[in-house]
Design a protein around this motif. Structure first.
Motif, PDB file in Angstrom:
ATOM      1  N   TYR A  34       0.644   1.193  11.732  1.00 23.36           N
ATOM      2  CA  TYR A  34       0.398   0.405  10.524  1.00 23.36           C
ATOM      3  C   TYR A  34      -0.613   1.099   9.629  1.00 23.36           C
ATOM      4  O   TYR A  34      -1.485   1.827  10.110  1.00 23.36           O
ATOM      5  CB  TYR A  34      -0.164  -0.966  10.893  1.00 23.36           C
TER       6      TYR A  34
ATOM      7  N   CYS B 145      -3.911   1.540   7.487  1.00 25.45           N
ATOM      8  CA  CYS B 145      -5.282   1.156   7.810  1.00 25.45           C
ATOM      9  C   CYS B 145      -5.673  -0.131   7.095  1.00 25.45           C
ATOM     10  O   CYS B 145      -6.647  -0.776   7.458  1.00 25.45           O
ATOM     11  CB  CYS B 145      -6.220   2.261   7.378  1.00 25.45           C
ATOM     12  N   GLY B 146      -4.968  -0.467   6.076  1.00 26.21           N
ATOM     13  CA  GLY B 146      -5.291  -1.676   5.321  1.00 26.21           C
ATOM     14  C   GLY B 146      -5.789  -1.367   3.920  1.00 26.21           C
ATOM     15  O   GLY B 146      -5.882  -2.251   3.083  1.00 26.21           O
ATOM     16  N   GLY B 147      -6.111  -0.110   3.693  1.00 25.88           N
ATOM     17  CA  GLY B 147      -6.680   0.214   2.383  1.00 25.88           C
ATOM     18  C   GLY B 147      -5.927   1.288   1.634  1.00 25.88           C
ATOM     19  O   GLY B 147      -6.456   1.891   0.700  1.00 25.88           O
TER      20      GLY B 147
ATOM     21  N   GLN C 194      -6.368   7.110  14.529  1.00 25.19           N
ATOM     22  CA  GLN C 194      -5.659   6.478  13.410  1.00 25.19           C
ATOM     23  C   GLN C 194      -4.635   7.459  12.859  1.00 25.19           C
ATOM     24  O   GLN C 194      -4.988   8.536  12.394  1.00 25.19           O
ATOM     25  CB  GLN C 194      -6.681   6.059  12.334  1.00 25.19           C
ATOM     26  N   ASP C 195      -3.365   7.087  12.932  1.00 21.72           N
ATOM     27  CA  ASP C 195      -2.304   7.913  12.354  1.00 21.72           C
ATOM     28  C   ASP C 195      -2.191   7.585  10.875  1.00 21.72           C
ATOM     29  O   ASP C 195      -1.856   6.460  10.503  1.00 21.72           O
ATOM     30  CB  ASP C 195      -0.962   7.590  13.023  1.00 21.72           C
TER      31      ASP C 195
ATOM     32  N   THR D 254       0.829  -1.204   0.000  1.00 22.60           N
ATOM     33  CA  THR D 254       0.000   0.000   0.000  1.00 22.60           C
ATOM     34  C   THR D 254       0.872   1.266   0.000  1.00 22.60           C
ATOM     35  O   THR D 254       0.379   2.344   0.286  1.00 22.60           O
ATOM     36  CB  THR D 254      -0.936   0.045   1.223  1.00 22.60           C
TER      37      THR D 254
ATOM     38  N   CYS E  65      -8.351  11.106   8.009  1.00 20.37           N
ATOM     39  CA  CYS E  65      -7.862  10.823   6.659  1.00 20.37           C
ATOM     40  C   CYS E  65      -9.003  10.131   5.928  1.00 20.37           C
ATOM     41  O   CYS E  65      -9.574   9.172   6.432  1.00 20.37           O
ATOM     42  CB  CYS E  65      -6.631   9.910   6.708  1.00 20.37           C
TER      43      CYS E  65
ATOM     44  N   CYS F  84      -0.512   7.242   7.511  1.00 22.44           N
ATOM     45  CA  CYS F  84       0.877   7.144   7.015  1.00 22.44           C
ATOM     46  C   CYS F  84       1.232   8.347   6.161  1.00 22.44           C
ATOM     47  O   CYS F  84       2.365   8.803   6.163  1.00 22.44           O
ATOM     48  CB  CYS F  84       1.057   5.929   6.120  1.00 22.44           C
ATOM     49  N   ASN F  85       0.236   8.809   5.409  1.00 23.44           N
ATOM     50  CA  ASN F  85       0.541   9.822   4.419  1.00 23.44           C
ATOM     51  C   ASN F  85       0.888  11.179   4.996  1.00 23.44           C
ATOM     52  O   ASN F  85       1.504  11.991   4.329  1.00 23.44           O
ATOM     53  CB  ASN F  85      -0.615   9.952   3.422  1.00 23.44           C
TER      54      ASN F  85
ATOM     55  N   ASN G 252      -9.188   8.239   3.356  1.00 22.17           N
ATOM     56  CA  ASN G 252      -9.000   6.854   2.959  1.00 22.17           C
ATOM     57  C   ASN G 252      -8.992   5.925   4.167  1.00 22.17           C
ATOM     58  O   ASN G 252      -9.553   4.831   4.140  1.00 22.17           O
ATOM     59  CB  ASN G 252      -7.694   6.753   2.179  1.00 22.17           C
TER      60      ASN G 252
HETATM   61  S1  SF4 Z   1      -5.080   5.019   3.924  1.00 24.36           S
HETATM   62 FE1  SF4 Z   1      -4.339   5.944   5.738  1.00 24.36          FE
HETATM   63  S2  SF4 Z   1      -3.349   4.330   6.884  1.00 24.36           S
HETATM   64 FE2  SF4 Z   1      -3.692   3.558   4.867  1.00 24.36          FE
HETATM   65  S3  SF4 Z   1      -1.823   3.970   3.784  1.00 24.36           S
HETATM   66 FE3  SF4 Z   1      -3.095   5.705   3.440  1.00 24.36          FE
HETATM   67  S4  SF4 Z   1      -2.644   7.097   5.047  1.00 24.36           S
HETATM   68 FE4  SF4 Z   1      -1.814   5.130   5.618  1.00 24.36          FE
END
Ligand code: SF4
Ligand code: SF4
Ligand code: SF4
Lengths: 462, 225
Positions: free
Chosen positions: A380, A382-384, A341-342, A122, A421, A344-345, A423
């Motif tokens: 980590y 979120c999975g999506g 939820q942190d 991802t 976020c 990543c982006n 997403n």
């Molecule tokens: S959707 Fe959120 S948690 Fe998943 S990769 Fe993107 S920023 Fe990270």
């Protein structure tokens, strides 16, 4: 057959082609054509020679094959630790192979690469933090996606997504008229409750220019209304541009770099045209990454920065709360276990970890905030992420991917998850739909509005 | 033979090896591209250097990075292997005598007992690394014959050196074998994956700059590795 009618090496640039591709239900014809698609091996190798620079080459060469990156990847963890999910293996067996073969690979191999690139990574950039050599597979997979896209091996939804960006400069078919109408409509609706509220379009020299995610005007216009309410209550002199308001980039997920550049320039043009002091975007991680963190490089900006300071929504919000422009009624603070939820982006890609916790400190009664483990830059995905959420063909794999976040949330014992976020929010919604663990999830905007201490007379109660 | 191997040939090997490594470093940095890597190296140099330094230091320290702390067993083997690999040849008394004879200076020397211990450490750690490669599926899938070959090239000077030192068998033969394997190892440095001895610093510095600039540094957040 070299190129298909829908599946080919050409990007979608016309509305007609877009509609045609869209009308192909679940990409049935598209994927059938992909089986026959030729690989232009010369072009592939030429691109690699031109774009693969010291960093990537070295990464491929010096990978120690030590496997330290294995369990840093949530996809490895949730897929029963099968060795095929080891980050290094995923990239060496795809990009590494293409490079070793000097681009001389066949259709079947390219389809394999597509599957790995979009369903086994991802681009969350977590593994890069666990590799002694600092090899970041998220970066390498983005690169691989670019190669695959240029050859037409890209999931149907993302071909459409980047086509949307090319045709409408938005990830959905929201035209300038649609957008401006939505602004007017939302302003009217909201003004009944918030007298004096406006959504000023194309105002010069505002304090803040606001940009968003096209899914908001299209599917959740109330998000725009909520942003307006908060700007209004905070007394902000703000504006939205009529053009260049969309800051997301499905083209980034698709690997369509040319389109990325075009889109981000469109937003930067709006900044230059309206000359705001600063810009902020909506609660979206990838939009921020695209427009603020990566965008300046696409646009060729030497300093790697957008034309004006461009902050993420969580930064604007924290500032407004800190400076008392928005006040929270202590009685309305969250008094139940809540987790965050942190994304990543903007956490792993821009370090915005403390500012979200500052917001938490204003809106959650002390003692109720529970951190996920691990968190902040070690959190980590979120999975999506990386487009995974939207690709029908890989839905099953995505659902497996959600399990990591599910476990993390279950471990906190919280029933409420704050996800600033778009997403991540979607993924957590899907997670609840799929696994029914009894959680609720929310953006910050509606939560804050519900907690505001509003000056007398500002809001009309019905 | 001995004279040739430790005389002109050795100098040639040194020149190729160290010259080659230098070239690799230069090429690495010359080959960076702010636009394609998406890091404005020059525009925020001070942030970048801070990040680079932080990144390198964190990883040279066996408890400096979360990844090291999470895998203490492997980390121990890894550090033992690398420390032995670097310290033994540099501080070995016999090498320093050669250095003294040829260049008129020498480095601090370590006691023979210590050198033996370090050499054994390298060999034992190497065996452990090989066993780990075979035992763990996530490492096995990555491992190629090339990885084993490099391990053999790397420990060969230690094995031959120890045999010579304990005077097992024909001393002259093992001494020559030691010198030759050592020179092969040196020659391999710039041309194989062993180049990581310098490229590690390049890559770490580069990612450190990335984190030190756009991935958090400019926002004032220090990144914990
Ligand atoms: S959707 Fe959120 S948690 Fe998943 S990769 Fe993107 S920023 Fe990270
Ligand atoms: S941790 Fe780094 S060096 Fe080790 S296998 Fe993974 S990518 Fe390669
Ligand atoms: S970037 Fe994220 S998803 Fe991709 S391999 Fe690395 S840890 Fe796994």
């Amino acid at each position: 057959m070299p190129q298909g009618e829908l599946c080919n090496r050409k990007p979608i640039v016309t509305d007609e082609q877009l509609k045609l591709t869209l009308s192909d239900k679940s990409g049935k014809k598209y994927y059938a054509e992909m089986l026959e698609l030729d690989v232009d091996t010369n072009a592939l190798w030429a691109t690699i020679q031109k774009t693969m620079k010291a960093r990537l080459k070295t990464w491929l060469e010096i990978c120690a094959h030590c496997g330290m990156c294995a369990d840093s990847c949530f996809l490895y963890q949730v897929n029963d630790c099968v060795p095929e999910q080891v980050p290094s293996y995923k990239i060496q067996s795809t990009l590494g192979h293409i490079v070793k073969k000097k681009g001389n690979v066949d259709n079947e191999f390219m389809r394999h690469c597509m599957k790995v690139a979009w369903s086994q990574c991802t681009c969350c950039n977590r593994c890069g933090m666990y590799c002694p050599h600092g090899i970041d597979m998220g970066v390498m997979f983005s690169y691989l996606r670019g190669l695959l896209y240029s050859q037409g091996f890209v999931p149907w939804e993302l071909k459409i997504g980047s086509g949307m960006h090319r045709v409408y400069r938005a990830q959905m078919d929201v035209t300038t008229e649609d957008w401006v109408e939505t602004c007017e409509w939302m302003a009217e609706e909201t003004e009944e409750e918030w007298p004096g509220l406006t959504i000023p379009v194309d105002k010069q020299d505002a304090e803040i220019m606001y940009t968003c995610n096209a899914r908001e005007p299209k599917h959740y216009p109330e998000d725009l209304a909520e942003a307006a309410v908060l700007f209004h209550v905070a007394g902000t002199n703000w504006t939205v541009p009529s053009e260049g308001w969309e800051q997301t980039s499905l083209s980034m997920f698709a690997g369509d770099w040319e389109c990325c550049k075009d889109n981000v320039n469109h937003v930067y043009d709006a900044i230059e045209r309206l000359n705001p002091a600063r810009v902020t975007g909506t609660e979206c991680g990838h939009a921020h990454r695209a427009t603020v963190i990566e965008g300046p490089y696409w646009a060729g900006r030497e300093d790697g920065l957008p034309p004006k300071p461009y902050i993420h929504y969580v930064e604007w919000l924290a500032e407004a709360l800190r400076e008392g422009k928005l006040k929270i009624d202590p009685a309305k603070r969250i008094k139940e276990p809540v987790t965050l939820q942190d994304s990543c982006n903007y956490v792993r890609n821009q370090g915005l970890k403390d500012v979200t916790r500052e917001i938490i400190s204003y809106i959650v009664e002390p003692g109720y905030f529970v951190e996920m483990a691990p968190n902040k830059e070690h959190n980590y995905c979120c999975g999506g992420g990386g487009g995974f959420n939207g690709i029908g063909m890989y839905r099953e794999q995505r659902n497996v991917a959600l399990r990591k976040k599910m476990d993390q949330i279950l471990d906190t014992g919280c029933k409420l998850v704050i996800a600033p976020c778009h997403n991540c929010w979607d993924a957590i919604r899907d997670l609840e739909e799929e696994y029914e663990i009894g959680i609720r999830w929310s953006f910050l905007k509606p939560l804050i509005i519900g907690m505001l201490d509003i000056p007398e007379g500002m809001r009309v109660e019905w | 033979m001995y004279e040739l191997l430790t005389g002109p040939l050795l100098w040639l090997v040194f020149a190729i090896s160290f010259g080659g490594l230098l070239v690799r470093v230069v090429l690495y940095f010359k080959g960076l591209s702010q636009q394609l890597d998406r890091v404005a190296y020059k525009a925020h140099l001070s942030y970048g250097l801070k990040g680079a330094f932080n990144s390198i230091i964190s990883w040279l320290n066996p408890v400096g990075a979360r990844a090291w702390r999470k895998k203490p067993g492997y980390t121990f083997i890894f550090f033992a292997f690398h420390i032995g690999l670097l310290a033994t040849p540099i501080f070995l008394a016999a090498h320093n005598i050669m250095l003294q004879e040829n260049l008129g200076f020498s480095l601090p020397q370590m006691p023979a007992f210590f050198a033996d211990l370090l050499s054994w450490t390298v060999i034992v750690a190497c065996v452990a690394i090989i066993l780990r490669r075979i035992a763990l599926p996530e490492v096995r899938i990555l491992t190629t014959a090339y990885d084993y070959l490099l391990l053999v090239i790397t420990v060969a000077p230690f094995v031959t050196g120890l045999i010579a030192r304990y005077q097992m068998g024909d001393y002259q033969f093992w001494l020559l074998a030691h010198i030759i394997t050592g020179e092969i190892w040196l020659l391999c440095l710039p041309f194989t994956k062993l180049s990581h001895c310098v490229l590690f610093f390049c890559s770490r510095a580069q990612l450190g700059m990335d984190y030190g600039i756009k991935r958090g540094g400019l926002k004032g957040s220090t990144f914990s590795w």
